[in-house]
Design a protein around this motif. Structure first.
Motif, PDB file in Angstrom:
ATOM      1  N   HIS A   1      32.358  27.901  31.273  1.00 36.00           N
ATOM      2  CA  HIS A   1      30.946  28.243  31.424  1.00 36.00           C
ATOM      3  C   HIS A   1      30.093  27.028  31.798  1.00 36.00           C
ATOM      4  O   HIS A   1      28.920  27.176  32.123  1.00 36.00           O
ATOM      5  CB  HIS A   1      30.401  28.864  30.136  1.00 36.00           C
ATOM      6  CG  HIS A   1      31.113  30.115  29.743  1.00 36.00           C
ATOM      7  ND1 HIS A   1      30.995  31.293  30.444  1.00 36.00           N
ATOM      8  CD2 HIS A   1      31.980  30.365  28.731  1.00 36.00           C
ATOM      9  CE1 HIS A   1      31.742  32.223  29.877  1.00 36.00           C
ATOM     10  NE2 HIS A   1      32.363  31.685  28.843  1.00 36.00           N
TER      11      HIS A   1
ATOM     12  N   SER B   1      30.856  27.346  19.205  1.00 35.42           N
ATOM     13  CA  SER B   1      32.196  27.909  19.380  1.00 35.42           C
ATOM     14  C   SER B   1      33.260  26.825  19.289  1.00 35.42           C
ATOM     15  O   SER B   1      34.307  27.014  18.653  1.00 35.42           O
ATOM     16  CB  SER B   1      32.275  28.621  20.732  1.00 35.42           C
ATOM     17  OG  SER B   1      33.581  29.042  20.994  1.00 35.42           O
ATOM     18  N   ALA B   2      33.007  25.684  19.911  1.00 37.21           N
ATOM     19  CA  ALA B   2      33.962  24.574  19.869  1.00 37.21           C
ATOM     20  C   ALA B   2      34.152  24.092  18.440  1.00 37.21           C
ATOM     21  O   ALA B   2      35.281  23.849  18.001  1.00 37.21           O
ATOM     22  CB  ALA B   2      33.476  23.429  20.760  1.00 37.21           C
TER      23      ALA B   2
ATOM     24  N   TYR C   1      37.041  20.387  23.921  1.00 37.59           N
ATOM     25  CA  TYR C   1      36.902  21.845  24.005  1.00 37.59           C
ATOM     26  C   TYR C   1      35.596  22.197  24.714  1.00 37.59           C
ATOM     27  O   TYR C   1      35.573  23.037  25.616  1.00 37.59           O
ATOM     28  CB  TYR C   1      36.931  22.434  22.592  1.00 37.59           C
ATOM     29  CG  TYR C   1      36.850  23.943  22.525  1.00 37.59           C
ATOM     30  CD1 TYR C   1      37.994  24.697  22.306  1.00 37.59           C
ATOM     31  CD2 TYR C   1      35.645  24.614  22.658  1.00 37.59           C
ATOM     32  CE1 TYR C   1      37.938  26.078  22.228  1.00 37.59           C
ATOM     33  CE2 TYR C   1      35.579  25.993  22.588  1.00 37.59           C
ATOM     34  CZ  TYR C   1      36.723  26.720  22.371  1.00 37.59           C
ATOM     35  OH  TYR C   1      36.652  28.082  22.308  1.00 37.59           O
ATOM     36  N   TYR C   2      34.519  21.537  24.298  1.00 42.26           N
ATOM     37  CA  TYR C   2      33.196  21.805  24.871  1.00 42.26           C
ATOM     38  C   TYR C   2      33.185  21.512  26.370  1.00 42.26           C
ATOM     39  O   TYR C   2      32.775  22.345  27.170  1.00 42.26           O
ATOM     40  CB  TYR C   2      32.134  20.969  24.151  1.00 42.26           C
ATOM     41  CG  TYR C   2      30.769  21.071  24.779  1.00 42.26           C
ATOM     42  CD1 TYR C   2      29.913  22.109  24.454  1.00 42.26           C
ATOM     43  CD2 TYR C   2      30.342  20.137  25.726  1.00 42.26           C
ATOM     44  CE1 TYR C   2      28.665  22.221  25.038  1.00 42.26           C
ATOM     45  CE2 TYR C   2      29.104  20.250  26.312  1.00 42.26           C
ATOM     46  CZ  TYR C   2      28.264  21.283  25.972  1.00 42.26           C
ATOM     47  OH  TYR C   2      27.038  21.394  26.573  1.00 42.26           O
TER      48      TYR C   2
ATOM     49  N   SER D   1      34.992  23.889  28.841  1.00 41.94           N
ATOM     50  CA  SER D   1      34.565  25.282  28.906  1.00 41.94           C
ATOM     51  C   SER D   1      34.314  25.697  30.351  1.00 41.94           C
ATOM     52  O   SER D   1      33.677  24.980  31.125  1.00 41.94           O
ATOM     53  CB  SER D   1      33.286  25.485  28.093  1.00 41.94           C
ATOM     54  OG  SER D   1      32.790  26.787  28.292  1.00 41.94           O
TER      55      SER D   1
ATOM     56  N   ILE E   1      28.262  27.290  23.122  1.00 43.59           N
ATOM     57  CA  ILE E   1      29.582  26.723  23.424  1.00 43.59           C
ATOM     58  C   ILE E   1      29.928  25.635  22.412  1.00 43.59           C
ATOM     59  O   ILE E   1      31.072  25.544  21.945  1.00 43.59           O
ATOM     60  CB  ILE E   1      29.625  26.191  24.873  1.00 43.59           C
ATOM     61  CG1 ILE E   1      29.492  27.362  25.847  1.00 43.59           C
ATOM     62  CG2 ILE E   1      30.902  25.407  25.129  1.00 43.59           C
ATOM     63  CD1 ILE E   1      29.251  26.954  27.270  1.00 43.59           C
TER      64      ILE E   1
END
Length: 134
Positions: free
Chosen positions: A94, A61-62, A88-89, A92, A58
């Motif tokens: 998730h 991805s961020a 962003y992280y 998430s 994650i």
């Protein structure tokens, strides 16, 4: 300015012994109850949480999504860039139910991931160069 507290203090006719070793607490109430229970010190350091593989993915991805943003691009300063990564992280889906990570934690983890990736890429490039004989 909030003056009623000061006016009440001035109008208060209670005498205070300024030579007393006990502190005097001024308030708008006539009597103040002192709690002499000792205050516990906050923990010296926070408990260290290990990063899971899911959290690493994650974070990566961020970082990727923030760095390739076509609207902002590379025209952002580092503090703003990392603030966006952390937002962003932590947003998430998730990571629902986990304790949000702080900016410093994300930067340190990214530095470690980036270091390992750079070592891998360097080794991979060296292997590819070795295979090009002839």
């Amino acid at each position: 300015m909030d003056t009623p507290g000061f006016v009440n203090l001035l109008n208060n006719q209670t005498s205070y012994n300024l030579d007393s070793p006990e502190p005097v607490w001024f308030s708008t109430e006539q009597s103040v109850v002192m709690d002499n229970t000792p205050v516990s010190d906050p923990p010296a350091s926070k408990e260290r949480r290990k990063w899971s593989l899911k959290e690493d993915r994650i974070l990566i991805s961020a970082w990727l999504n923030t760095s390739i943003d076509a609207v902002v691009g590379n025209e952002q300063k580092a503090p703003h860039f990392w603030k966006r990564i952390v937002e962003y992280y932590n947003s998430s889906c998730h990571l629902v139910g986990t304790i949000p990570r702080e900016l410093g934690q994300c930067k340190q983890r990214w530095a470690r991931i980036n270091e390992l990736v750079c070592k891998f890429v360097g080794s991979y490039e060296a292997v590819l160069r070795e295979q090009r004989s002839g």
